[in-house]
Design an enzyme around this catalytic site. Structure first.
Site, PDB file in Angstrom:
ATOM      1  N   CYS A   1       0.721  -1.105  -0.021  1.00  0.00           N
ATOM      2  CA  CYS A   1       0.091   0.033   0.210  1.00  0.00           C
ATOM      3  C   CYS A   1       0.780   1.358  -0.035  1.00  0.00           C
ATOM      4  CB  CYS A   1      -0.871   0.135   1.238  1.00  0.00           C
ATOM      5  SG  CYS A   1      -1.925   1.586   1.451  1.00  0.00           S
TER       6      CYS A   1
ATOM      7  N   CYS B   1       5.552   9.101  13.868  1.00  0.00           N
ATOM      8  CA  CYS B   1       4.789  10.178  14.839  1.00  0.00           C
ATOM      9  C   CYS B   1       3.297  10.297  14.374  1.00  0.00           C
ATOM     10  CB  CYS B   1       5.700  11.423  14.321  1.00  0.00           C
ATOM     11  SG  CYS B   1       5.165  11.799  12.555  1.00  0.00           S
TER      12      CYS B   1
END
Length: 536
Positions: A306, A313
């Site tokens: 994907c 983060c």
């Protein structure tokens, strides 16, 4: 591996040598005794006619006095005046004489801070019982004041303070007069006497600075870069580019004081060392295989199919273009985001990074392989010494002179070094970093083909020499020992010939036409680097 087996098994040793000698006339009529004579001749030249000298701590003063004496005698100067001239011209005696002959005495003295003529009224200034110091404005007895050759007269206290400040600032080699816009150099004897009255240790420091100036400011003298430092310095007689060997055994480039790196130029070796040290290609790999998070800018590697990725983060972004996105996406695209437009520069950038990484890896792996061989062949030297001892104990007439073993190893060691450094040379010579505009693409291809042919021939000879030196000849019979001796001596000669050819190719065909002043290499010396002899 198959290619290597084919190479080493391609016929008998006799057939191999017949082929070598057919291609190299140098090996046809060569007497093994000639090489041994060459080494003896070289050894005598090293001790008698070496153009570089070892300066030890105890001989440093004598070396400095030698140059001072030459200037003092020719120009009729006092010692501190001669030292001032030589410090100004970085202890280049020839340069001092040239400037004196071309520009004259007055110009030379004025430029270097020496008085053209000593003041004729120095003694008159001491005739008055007291003087007013123009620095502190105190009235002091004349006996407590000093007048320099430039004629300026101040109290001893002010002179001493001035000298102490200059010495502590590291300017003791050229302490100038205190008077405004007076650049005359102060008499070192006066400096020494005044400073020693207040601080004897600082006076010793001043003398040490003057002595070490002979090395620190001298373009023809440099400290040996050994670690821990052996305490020696090396002095050369001219400005020719060279590599030298100190009495402690360290071999180094006299120009940049790094390890001897010929046929690499100093700039090439500095760039290569930094590249290897910084592991810059690791960064290159990261830039090729990762993308920076648009929020925290940390590198992110994609581990799935994907193209919507998320950084640690928690920031999601598109792997294809690197832009920040939301988390929603369909089977075919990320919701609210499209980057299907073709960008030529991005594709080229990634491909170029991959090619640069592959090219660097090619040269680095071969450089490292030969450096590793050098380390292993250091152990070979010990094994060869053991073989020599065994042969000497046999007291066989064929093993009376075993210098061919040591000479063969020395040739192997030098050739191996040259090959290892030839790979960093090729990396920069045929890349687009240093000579991007120096050659056309066609010229680069032709020169690279010429160089690689010479490099591969030298590499083959070196590997063959290594193979013969590894043989257990200490157990050989007289005829077998004579045969292996003949092969090693002759192959050493052929290897030397290929080293000369490689250097000739580099100097005349590759670097010569470029006329690049920063790309000078040390000349090839068949018998190794110039050994510095002791300064008498």
């Amino acid at each position: 591996m198959e290619e290597e087996e084919d190479y080493y098994d391609s016929g008998s040793d006799d057939e191999y040598y017949d082929k070598v000698y057919d291609e190299n006339d140098a090996g046809l009529d060569y007497d093994p005794e000639d090489q041994e004579t060459d080494y003896e001749t070289y050894a005598s030249l090293v001790t008698k006619g070496s153009s570089c000298k070892v300066i030890r701590q105890e001989s440093l003063l004598a070396a400095q006095k030698e140059d001072l004496q030459r200037v003092m005698e020719l120009l009729s100067l006092r010692e501190h005046h001669a030292r001032t001239l030589l410090i100004h011209y970085r202890w280049n005696v020839d340069r001092v004489f040239t400037e004196f002959a071309e520009r004259g005495e007055e110009w030379l003295y004025k430029t270097t801070g020496l008085p053209v003529k000593s003041s004729q009224n120095l003694d008159n200034s001491m005739s008055t019982p007291e003087i007013t110091c123009e620095i502190c404005f105190d009235e002091v007895p004349s006996r407590d004041s000093t007048v320099m050759e430039c004629g300026h007269h101040f109290c001893n206290n002010c002179w001493t303070e001035h000298f102490i400040v200059k010495i502590n600032e590291g300017q003791s080699r050229r302490i100038t007069c205190m008077a405004h816009k007076c650049y005359a150099i102060c008499d070192e004897e006066i400096v020494r006497n005044l400073v020693s009255l207040r601080d004897p240790d600082l006076a010793e420091k001043f003398d040490r600075f003057l002595l070490e100036s002979y090395i620190d400011d001298n373009t023809r003298v440099k400290w040996c870069p050994s670690i821990p430092h052996c305490g020696n310095a090396i002095r050369v007689d001219d400005d020719e580019y060279r590599e030298v060997e100190c009495a402690c055994g360290i071999e180094f480039c006299f120009s940049c004081t790094s390890e001897a790196h010929s046929p690499c130029s100093c700039l090439m070796w500095e760039s290569w060392s930094k590249k290897c040290e910084d592991e810059s290609e690791t960064v290159n790999w990261i830039s090729t295989n990762t993308k920076s998070c648009p929020k925290c800018h940390k590198p992110v590697e994609k581990d799935g199919g994907c193209n919507l990725v998320r950084c640690v983060c928690k920031q999601p972004f598109c792997w294809l273009c690197g832009e920040a996105t939301g988390l929603d996406h369909t089977w075919t695209s990320i919701a609210g985001h499209t980057c299907g437009s073709y960008k030529e520069d991005e594709k080229d950038k990634v491909e170029k990074a991959r090619q640069q990484l592959f090219r660097y890896t090619h040269y680095f792996n071969r450089y490292k392989a030969h450096r590793d061989s050098l380390k292993l062949e250091t152990d070979l030297k010990n094994r060869l010494q053991e073989k020599i001892v065994i042969l000497e104990d046999k007291k066989d007439p064929t093993s009376v002179d075993l210098s061919w073993v040591t000479n063969g190893f020395n040739r192997l060691f030098r050739s191996r070094k040259i090959i290892s450094y030839s790979y960093p040379f090729a990396y920069y010579m045929f890349g687009d970093i240093l000579f991007k505009d120096g050659m056309t693409k066609r010229q680069r291809e032709l020169k690279q083909s010429l160089f690689e042919e010479q490099q591969q021939q030298l590499e083959a000879m070196t590997e063959r020499l290594s193979l013969f030196l590894e043989e257990p000849f200490s157990s050989y019979s007289g005829d077998q020992l004579s045969e292996i001796r003949y092969k090693i001596v002759n192959l050493s000669r052929v290897t030397d010939d290929y080293c000369k050819r490689l250097y000739d190719c580099i100097e005349n065909d590759l670097l010569g036409p470029l006329q690049h002043v920063t790309q000078i290499i040390a000349p090839y010396r068949s018998n190794g680097l110039e050994k510095a002899s002791e300064l008498n």
